[in-house]
Design a protein around this motif. Structure first.
Motif, PDB file in Angstrom:
ATOM      1  N   ARG A   1      -8.750  -9.592   3.875  1.00 33.31           N
ATOM      2  CA  ARG A   1      -9.669  -9.322   4.901  1.00 33.31           C
ATOM      3  C   ARG A   1     -10.482  -8.195   4.432  1.00 33.31           C
ATOM      4  NH1 ARG A   1      -8.450 -10.228  10.958  1.00 33.31           N
ATOM      5  NH2 ARG A   1      -9.828  -8.608  11.052  1.00 33.31           N
ATOM      6  N   SER A   2     -11.722  -8.261   4.929  1.00 34.39           N
ATOM      7  CA  SER A   2     -12.832  -7.108   4.424  1.00 34.39           C
ATOM      8  C   SER A   2     -12.560  -6.168   5.552  1.00 34.39           C
ATOM      9  CB  SER A   2     -14.003  -7.839   4.440  1.00 34.39           C
ATOM     10  OG  SER A   2     -14.905  -6.929   4.308  1.00 34.39           O
ATOM     11  N   SER A   3     -12.979  -5.014   5.418  1.00 34.36           N
ATOM     12  CA  SER A   3     -12.908  -3.934   6.336  1.00 34.36           C
ATOM     13  C   SER A   3     -14.413  -3.826   6.704  1.00 34.36           C
ATOM     14  CB  SER A   3     -12.285  -2.565   6.135  1.00 34.36           C
ATOM     15  OG  SER A   3     -12.933  -1.882   4.860  1.00 34.36           O
TER      16      SER A   3
ATOM     17  N   GLU B   1     -16.641  -9.672  10.175  1.00 33.06           N
ATOM     18  CA  GLU B   1     -16.477  -9.169   9.052  1.00 33.06           C
ATOM     19  C   GLU B   1     -17.783  -9.698   8.039  1.00 33.06           C
ATOM     20  OE1 GLU B   1     -12.706 -10.210   7.746  1.00 33.06           O
ATOM     21  OE2 GLU B   1     -11.991  -8.740   8.951  1.00 33.06           O
TER      22      GLU B   1
ATOM     23  N   ARG C   1     -14.709  -1.285   9.757  1.00 35.89           N
ATOM     24  CA  ARG C   1     -14.533  -1.873  10.881  1.00 35.89           C
ATOM     25  C   ARG C   1     -13.918  -0.825  11.848  1.00 35.89           C
ATOM     26  NH1 ARG C   1      -9.628  -4.319   9.725  1.00 35.89           N
ATOM     27  NH2 ARG C   1     -10.775  -5.673   8.450  1.00 35.89           N
TER      28      ARG C   1
ATOM     29  N   SER D   1     -17.774  -4.544   8.478  1.00 34.57           N
ATOM     30  CA  SER D   1     -18.280  -5.458   9.344  1.00 34.57           C
ATOM     31  C   SER D   1     -19.630  -5.246   9.842  1.00 34.57           C
ATOM     32  CB  SER D   1     -17.438  -5.072  10.685  1.00 34.57           C
ATOM     33  OG  SER D   1     -15.958  -5.283  10.113  1.00 34.57           O
TER      34      SER D   1
END
Length: 153
Positions: free
Chosen positions: A4-6, A90, A64, A8
């Protein structure tokens, strides 16, 4: 394995509560720019805020958690009302350059704002994320060109 990418993006719009008298409006906008620029630089958030015909529309990018904290503050700010999220997702990379830029309708931006008909979409309550995204990119390219910087692709 998926990670998961932080990083956003949030796009939202709201109705402005700022003064309509030009002198008071200008003062409120200048205060808004100073405050938001300082907060965004500290939180490493990039954003463009359009203030046009009684509406605000903003695209913000950042970590995020920083966006969550910032948006919580935005949602209770009395300078606007009826805050509506258009997109919150994201993203693989940043697309905006300025920490905070306020854009209004003027000779440099009018053609873009009219081409995208943002005020009409916001008034109807039907803005499409991809359409607003494209408008913000066109406004950023215009802003950079005005400053003598070639748009990044």
């Amino acid at each position: 394995m998926l990670t998961r990418s932080s990083l956003s993006r949030i796009i939202y719009y709201s109705r402005s509560n700022l003064e309509r008298e030009p002198g008071l409006l200008r003062e409120q906008e200048q205060q808004l720019v100073r405050q938001c620029r300082r907060q965004n630089e500290f939180a490493l958030i990039t954003s463009i805020l359009v203030h046009d015909r009684g509406y605000f529309c903003q695209m913000m990018e950042g970590d995020r958690e920083a966006l969550n904290q910032t948006f919580r503050k935005i949602s209770v700010d009395n300078r606007h009302k009826d805050v509506r999220i258009v997109e919150w997702r994201e993203i693989p990379r940043r697309e905006l350059l300025p920490s905070f830029e306020l854009i209004e309708r003027n000779l440099m931006t009018q053609e873009i704002l009219e081409r995208f008909e943002i005020d009409e979409e916001l008034a109807r309550g039907t803005p499409k994320p991809s359409h607003l995204h494209d408008c913000f990119h066109a406004l950023q390219a215009n802003l950079l060109a005005k400053r003598g910087i070639e748009a990044l692709t």
